[in-house]
Design a protein around this motif. Sequence first.
Motif, PDB file in Angstrom:
ATOM      1  N   GLY A 374       0.787  -1.228   0.000  1.00 52.86           N
ATOM      2  CA  GLY A 374       0.000   0.000   0.000  1.00 52.86           C
ATOM      3  C   GLY A 374       0.814   1.271   0.000  1.00 52.86           C
ATOM      4  N   VAL A 375       2.150   1.158   0.092  1.00 50.31           N
ATOM      5  CA  VAL A 375       3.016   2.338   0.119  1.00 50.31           C
ATOM      6  C   VAL A 375       3.528   2.621  -1.291  1.00 50.31           C
ATOM      7  CG1 VAL A 375       5.168   3.322   0.990  1.00 50.31           C
ATOM      8  CG2 VAL A 375       3.707   1.945   2.503  1.00 50.31           C
ATOM      9  N   LEU A 376       3.400   3.865  -1.714  1.00 48.30           N
ATOM     10  CA  LEU A 376       3.826   4.292  -3.042  1.00 48.30           C
ATOM     11  C   LEU A 376       5.328   4.578  -3.029  1.00 48.30           C
ATOM     12  CD1 LEU A 376       2.199   4.754  -5.672  1.00 48.30           C
ATOM     13  CD2 LEU A 376       2.153   7.192  -5.083  1.00 48.30           C
ATOM     14  N   SER A 377       6.033   4.103  -4.029  1.00 49.38           N
ATOM     15  CA  SER A 377       7.473   4.359  -4.106  1.00 49.38           C
ATOM     16  C   SER A 377       7.746   5.798  -4.531  1.00 49.38           C
ATOM     17  CB  SER A 377       8.127   3.418  -5.122  1.00 49.38           C
ATOM     18  OG  SER A 377       7.820   3.836  -6.455  1.00 49.38           O
ATOM     19  N   GLU A 378       8.976   6.214  -4.355  1.00 48.90           N
ATOM     20  CA  GLU A 378       9.433   7.424  -5.024  1.00 48.90           C
ATOM     21  C   GLU A 378       9.600   7.098  -6.509  1.00 48.90           C
ATOM     22  OE1 GLU A 378       9.747  10.329  -3.609  1.00 48.90           O
ATOM     23  OE2 GLU A 378       9.378   9.618  -1.565  1.00 48.90           O
ATOM     24  N   VAL A 379       9.722   8.105  -7.333  1.00 48.40           N
ATOM     25  CA  VAL A 379      10.012   7.881  -8.749  1.00 48.40           C
ATOM     26  C   VAL A 379      11.454   7.400  -8.863  1.00 48.40           C
ATOM     27  CG1 VAL A 379      10.285   9.001 -10.985  1.00 48.40           C
ATOM     28  CG2 VAL A 379       8.318   9.571  -9.537  1.00 48.40           C
ATOM     29  N   GLY A 385      13.501   2.894 -18.221  1.00 46.85           N
ATOM     30  CA  GLY A 385      12.921   4.222 -18.088  1.00 46.85           C
ATOM     31  C   GLY A 385      12.627   4.556 -16.639  1.00 46.85           C
ATOM     32  N   TRP A 386      11.659   5.458 -16.423  1.00 40.14           N
ATOM     33  CA  TRP A 386      11.295   5.910 -15.075  1.00 40.14           C
ATOM     34  C   TRP A 386      10.039   5.177 -14.594  1.00 40.14           C
ATOM     35  CZ3 TRP A 386      14.311   8.927 -12.097  1.00 40.14           C
ATOM     36  CH2 TRP A 386      15.333   9.627 -12.733  1.00 40.14           C
ATOM     37  N   HIS A 387      10.073   4.763 -13.320  1.00 34.80           N
ATOM     38  CA  HIS A 387       8.985   3.971 -12.755  1.00 34.80           C
ATOM     39  C   HIS A 387       8.382   4.637 -11.521  1.00 34.80           C
ATOM     40  CE1 HIS A 387      10.391   0.275 -14.923  1.00 34.80           C
ATOM     41  NE2 HIS A 387      11.559   0.857 -14.761  1.00 34.80           N
ATOM     42  N   LEU A 388       7.113   4.331 -11.318  1.00 29.51           N
ATOM     43  CA  LEU A 388       6.421   4.583 -10.059  1.00 29.51           C
ATOM     44  C   LEU A 388       5.774   3.257  -9.695  1.00 29.51           C
ATOM     45  CD1 LEU A 388       5.400   6.594  -7.900  1.00 29.51           C
ATOM     46  CD2 LEU A 388       3.424   7.012  -9.379  1.00 29.51           C
ATOM     47  N   ALA A 389       6.022   2.756  -8.481  1.00 31.15           N
ATOM     48  CA  ALA A 389       5.565   1.404  -8.137  1.00 31.15           C
ATOM     49  C   ALA A 389       4.858   1.382  -6.793  1.00 31.15           C
ATOM     50  CB  ALA A 389       6.753   0.436  -8.121  1.00 31.15           C
ATOM     51  N   GLU A 390       4.036   0.360  -6.625  1.00 31.80           N
ATOM     52  CA  GLU A 390       3.340   0.118  -5.364  1.00 31.80           C
ATOM     53  C   GLU A 390       3.262  -1.390  -5.137  1.00 31.80           C
ATOM     54  OE1 GLU A 390      -0.958   1.039  -3.151  1.00 31.80           O
ATOM     55  OE2 GLU A 390      -0.760   1.214  -5.328  1.00 31.80           O
ATOM     56  N   VAL A 391       3.594  -1.832  -3.933  1.00 29.74           N
ATOM     57  CA  VAL A 391       3.462  -3.241  -3.568  1.00 29.74           C
ATOM     58  C   VAL A 391       2.037  -3.499  -3.098  1.00 29.74           C
ATOM     59  CG1 VAL A 391       4.158  -5.010  -1.906  1.00 29.74           C
ATOM     60  CG2 VAL A 391       5.895  -3.602  -3.025  1.00 29.74           C
ATOM     61  N   LEU A 392       1.437  -4.563  -3.631  1.00 26.59           N
ATOM     62  CA  LEU A 392       0.073  -4.924  -3.245  1.00 26.59           C
ATOM     63  C   LEU A 392       0.058  -5.970  -2.136  1.00 26.59           C
ATOM     64  CD1 LEU A 392      -1.496  -5.077  -6.824  1.00 26.59           C
ATOM     65  CD2 LEU A 392      -1.623  -3.211  -5.159  1.00 26.59           C
ATOM     66  N   GLU A 393       0.947  -6.974  -2.238  1.00 25.39           N
ATOM     67  CA  GLU A 393       1.003  -7.999  -1.190  1.00 25.39           C
ATOM     68  C   GLU A 393       2.271  -8.831  -1.342  1.00 25.39           C
ATOM     69  OE1 GLU A 393      -1.806 -11.328  -1.651  1.00 25.39           O
ATOM     70  OE2 GLU A 393      -2.460 -10.414  -3.549  1.00 25.39           O
ATOM     71  N   TYR A 394       2.600  -9.527  -0.239  1.00 29.96           N
ATOM     72  CA  TYR A 394       3.714 -10.476  -0.216  1.00 29.96           C
ATOM     73  C   TYR A 394       3.145 -11.869   0.039  1.00 29.96           C
ATOM     74  CZ  TYR A 394       7.051  -6.592   0.352  1.00 29.96           C
ATOM     75  OH  TYR A 394       7.802  -5.466   0.178  1.00 29.96           O
ATOM     76  N   ARG A 395       3.891 -12.909  -0.401  1.00 24.75           N
ATOM     77  CA  ARG A 395       3.517 -14.270  -0.026  1.00 24.75           C
ATOM     78  C   ARG A 395       4.752 -15.173  -0.049  1.00 24.75           C
ATOM     79  NH1 ARG A 395       0.254 -16.823  -5.302  1.00 24.75           N
ATOM     80  NH2 ARG A 395       2.079 -17.102  -6.656  1.00 24.75           N
ATOM     81  N   GLN A 396       4.745 -16.196   0.803  1.00 27.01           N
ATOM     82  CA  GLN A 396       5.770 -17.222   0.785  1.00 27.01           C
ATOM     83  C   GLN A 396       5.341 -18.301  -0.206  1.00 27.01           C
ATOM     84  OE1 GLN A 396       8.803 -17.146   2.425  1.00 27.01           O
ATOM     85  NE2 GLN A 396       8.110 -15.038   2.791  1.00 27.01           N
ATOM     86  N   HIS A 397       6.295 -18.794  -0.962  1.00 30.39           N
ATOM     87  CA  HIS A 397       5.935 -19.662  -2.079  1.00 30.39           C
ATOM     88  C   HIS A 397       7.039 -20.666  -2.333  1.00 30.39           C
ATOM     89  CE1 HIS A 397       4.144 -20.745  -5.916  1.00 30.39           C
ATOM     90  NE2 HIS A 397       5.274 -20.462  -6.534  1.00 30.39           N
ATOM     91  N   ASP A 398       6.654 -21.920  -2.650  1.00 31.37           N
ATOM     92  CA  ASP A 398       7.629 -22.911  -3.088  1.00 31.37           C
ATOM     93  C   ASP A 398       7.978 -22.595  -4.536  1.00 31.37           C
ATOM     94  OD1 ASP A 398       9.157 -25.044  -3.819  1.00 31.37           O
ATOM     95  OD2 ASP A 398       7.610 -26.566  -3.569  1.00 31.37           O
ATOM     96  N   GLY A 399       9.127 -22.013  -4.701  1.00 31.38           N
ATOM     97  CA  GLY A 399       9.511 -21.543  -6.034  1.00 31.38           C
ATOM     98  C   GLY A 399      10.382 -22.505  -6.810  1.00 31.38           C
ATOM     99  N   SER A 400      10.406 -23.791  -6.433  1.00 27.63           N
ATOM    100  CA  SER A 400      11.281 -24.752  -7.102  1.00 27.63           C
ATOM    101  C   SER A 400      11.004 -24.804  -8.599  1.00 27.63           C
ATOM    102  CB  SER A 400      11.104 -26.151  -6.499  1.00 27.63           C
ATOM    103  OG  SER A 400      11.364 -26.141  -5.123  1.00 27.63           O
ATOM    104  N   ARG A 401       9.702 -24.897  -8.952  1.00 28.30           N
ATOM    105  CA  ARG A 401       9.361 -24.983 -10.374  1.00 28.30           C
ATOM    106  C   ARG A 401       9.673 -23.678 -11.097  1.00 28.30           C
ATOM    107  NH1 ARG A 401       9.695 -29.967 -11.224  1.00 28.30           N
ATOM    108  NH2 ARG A 401      11.061 -29.606  -9.474  1.00 28.30           N
TER     109      ARG A 401
END
Length: 447
Positions: A374-379, A385-401
Motif C-alpha cells: 500500500g506504500v507508493l514508491s518514489e520515482v 525508463g522511469w517507474h512509479l511502483a506500489e506493492v500490493l502484497e507479499y507471499r511465501q511460495h515454493d519456487g522450485s518450479r
Amino acid sequence: MQRVIDHGFYRGLLGLLALGLSASVSAQGFDPSPAQPLDHIVAVVEEDVIMASELRQRMQLIAQQIQTRGGLLPDEAILIRQVAERLALERLQLQEARRIGIRIDDLTLNNAVEAIARDNQLSLPEFREQLLAQGLNFAQFREQVRDELTIAQLRRRQVENRIQVTEQEIDDLIASESGAIDSGMQYRLQHILVALPEGASPQDIQSARAKAEALRQEAQAGADFTELALRASSSQHALEGGDLGWRGAAQIPTLFARHVVLMRVGDISEVVRSPSGFHLIRLAERRGGERANITQIRARHILIQPSEILSDTEARERLLVLRQRILDGDDFATLAQAHSQDRGSALRGGDLGFISPGELVPEFEQTIAQLSPGVLSEVFKSAFGWHLAEVLEYRQHDGSRELMRNQAREIIRERKREDELELWLRRLRDESFIEYRLDGISHANAP
C-alpha cells in the motif's frame, strides 16, 4: 519488463587495463610517430565523423590485444577495414541512444568507474594515478565508460525486447535435461489409462479420447482421482487407484517424463496418446531434491520512457505529477491504464502479478523490496525508463518450479541473444549512411 544481466559492460575496459595499455604505447606495425600524416576525416557516419587519429589509436589497442593473446595480426588493410567498421557501428549506436533519449547520468557513471577501480583492487585516487601513469586521460576514460554504459543500455532496450522465449521452448529444454535438473527428486504418481483395442478404428480413437478428456475435466473439477482410476482406468494399477508408487526421474516412463517434471503437486496432466491408448497422470506427492522457498511480491507500476520527443528530465517530471495525483486520491490503476508505456501491465492497471526474485531488473526489485503493501514508491529509474511502483502484497511460495523455469528461460535467452544482437546491428548498419575515406590510412579499398 524482462530480466537483464548487469555489470558486464566494462569487461573490455578491464582487459585493456590488464594489458597496461596507454595511448603512447605503439603496437607492431602501427607506430604513432610524429611522422604520421595530419589528422583528417576517415569516415562519415550519419551526422558524425571519425578522425584518422581515432582510427590509429584504436588500431594500436586492438593490435596489442591480439599480440598479448598470442594471436597473429591480420593484414594491415584488413585490420583497418575491421576497426573502421567497429568504430562506425559504435557511433551509430550512440546516435541511436541519443535519438531515443538514453543518457547516463554522472551518478551512474561514478558508480561504474568506482566498480572498475575495485575490480582492479585500487581506490579511486590510486586508479586515477595508474591511468595517468599509463598516459591515459582520466576525463577521456570516464567518457569512454559513459559510452560503454550507453551502448549497453541501448542494447538491453532494443535487443532484449526482440528476444522471445516461448513456454514450449522452456518445456522442451527442461524435459531434455530433466535427469540432471531433478537429480535426487522422487515423485508419487497416479495414472489412468483409457485403452484402445487392437486395430482401433477412427471412431474408437475419437471415443477413447473423448472419454479421457471427460475424466480429466472431472478430476480438475475436484473429483477424487483414486475413485476415477478405480472406475474407469484400464491400467494394471487401476485397483490401487492408479497409484504408481514413488519413482525417481529416471524411472518415470518417457511418455510422462516431460509432463511430470513441470507439474506441481495435485496437477493433472494433459491427455497423452500412446499406442496403448490415452493416459492421464496426477502428481500426488514430490520429495527430495532442492527446495526453493521464496518471498514473492505482487506489485504494480507505471513506466514512462524517455524518447526523441520526451527528455529524461521530462519523463521523470511526468511521473512526479502522476505520483502526486495518486497521493491526492486518484486511482493508480486508472492512471496506469492511461499513461504507462509498459503496455502489457498497463492493460491490467499496472499489475505485474507475483514477482519471484531475479525476474525483473535489479533496480526495480531492490526498490519494491523496501516497500510495505500500500506504500507508493518514489520515482526511480531502471534501464527501461522511469517507474512509479506500489506493492500490493507479499507471499511465501515454493519456487522450485519457477526457479527451474527461470533458469531455463535465461539459458534460452542467452543462446538467442548473440543472434538477435547481430541481426539488430546489421539492420542498423544497413539503414544508415556511412562513407569511408581511408586513402590517408591505407591504399586498401573502403569497407
